[in-house]
Structure formats: structure tokens, C-alpha cells
Scaffold this active site. Structure first.
Site, PDB file in Angstrom:
ATOM      1  N   ASP A  16     -12.301   0.263  -5.923  1.00 13.92           N
ATOM      2  CA  ASP A  16     -11.471  -0.401  -4.927  1.00 13.92           C
ATOM      3  C   ASP A  16     -11.660  -1.925  -5.023  1.00 13.92           C
ATOM      4  O   ASP A  16     -12.315  -2.424  -5.939  1.00 13.92           O
ATOM      5  CB  ASP A  16     -11.793   0.117  -3.527  1.00 13.92           C
ATOM      6  CG  ASP A  16     -13.234  -0.110  -3.109  1.00 13.92           C
ATOM      7  OD1 ASP A  16     -13.924  -0.949  -3.719  1.00 13.92           O
ATOM      8  OD2 ASP A  16     -13.672   0.558  -2.153  1.00 13.92           O
ATOM      9  N   GLN A  17     -11.123  -2.627  -4.053  1.00 15.45           N
ATOM     10  CA  GLN A  17     -11.185  -4.082  -4.065  1.00 15.45           C
ATOM     11  C   GLN A  17     -12.616  -4.615  -3.982  1.00 15.45           C
ATOM     12  O   GLN A  17     -12.910  -5.713  -4.424  1.00 15.45           O
ATOM     13  CB  GLN A  17     -10.348  -4.641  -2.904  1.00 15.45           C
ATOM     14  CG  GLN A  17     -10.116  -6.124  -2.979  1.00 15.45           C
ATOM     15  CD  GLN A  17      -9.145  -6.591  -1.906  1.00 15.45           C
ATOM     16  OE1 GLN A  17      -8.826  -5.846  -0.990  1.00 15.45           O
ATOM     17  NE2 GLN A  17      -8.678  -7.817  -2.022  1.00 15.45           N
TER      18      GLN A  17
END
Length: 138
Positions: A16-17
Site C-alpha cells: 500500500d501507500q
């Protein structure tokens, strides 16, 4: 108790980010572990499907302990936590490259007829699977 181990390379698309594995990907890895265990016991889930039987998840529990990141290799350990002839509960440990717990989990499955989703007795429809699960369970 039989335990299957499967190595999974963490791919960039699974992060994810924040740069850690997105939580839903652990569920995919649990499925990979479950398939590995079934094959280690001597069967293939696709053979069950060819007979018109499915094994949907009826319950799921997962606890996240430590993040995994892109480029690391996770180890998925899978075993049969419990089995009663109808329900199967698989348990999982997902380990970091250093052998630390990244996640633990359990999935419960019930075998059902594809056309009606009515539960079946595994020992009646698949006696070989039943005997193997009895030997392999915790």
C-alpha cells in the site's frame, strides 16, 4: 499434525501507500497455504469442484503482528486446526524472513453442493479426504 509451508515473494503490487503489504493480500496468501496443504495431503481442491462440491469460507479471523514489505519473502504455515466431518478450520502463521510472526489467522469452511449450497458430509462424499483429514488434523 501435518503442517504445510509455502514461500511467497512480496510483490510491489501487494503493498500500500505506506510500503507494507495491504491487509487483504494476507487472505490470498492463506488460500495459497491452504491449497499447498491439501496437495501435501494428497488431493486437489479442483477435483472436489469437478464433483460439484465447493468449500466456501464461513468464518475468518486474522491478526496482524508485524508488517511485510516489497522484496521480502513471507513463509505461510498452514494446518488443520479442527475437523468434524462437516466443517474444516485451517490455521495459519505468516512469518517474516527472520521467522517472526507477521500475521496469524483461521478460516472455517463447509463443503456444499454447487447447485443448492446445501452442506454435505465429507466422510460420505469423499471418504479418502475424510480419512486424510482425520490423520492430519491437530
Amino acid at each position: 499434525m501435518k503442517v504445510a509451508e509455502k514461500q511467497v515473494e512480496v510483490r510491489y503490487a501487494e503493498t500500500d501507500q505506506m510500503g507494507v503489504v495491504y491487509h487483504a493480500n494476507y487472505l490470498v496468501w492463506m488460500e495459497i497455504g491452504r491449497a499447498a496443504l491439501i496437495e501435501q495431503i494428497g488431493f486437489k481442491y479442483t477435483d472436489m469442484e469437478k464433483e460439484g462440491i465447493l468449500a466456501p469460507v464461513t468464518d475468518l479471523q486474522i491478526s496482524y503482528k508485524k508488517p511485510l514489505r516489497y522484496g521480502e519473502t513471507a513463509t505461510v504455515r498452514t494446518w488443520i486446526e479442527s475437523y468434524d466431518g462437516i466443517r474444516v478450520t485451517y490455521a495459519y502463521e505468516i512469518l517474516t524472513p527472520d521467522g517472526e510472526l507477521a500475521a496469524t489467522g483461521k478460516t472455517q469452511h463447509v463443503c456444499v453442493k454447487r447447485d443448492s449450497f446445501r452442506p454435505i458430509l465429507i466422510r460420505k462424499y469423499f471418504p479418502d479426504w475424510h480419512e486424510a483429514y482425520e490423520r492430519a488434523k491437530k
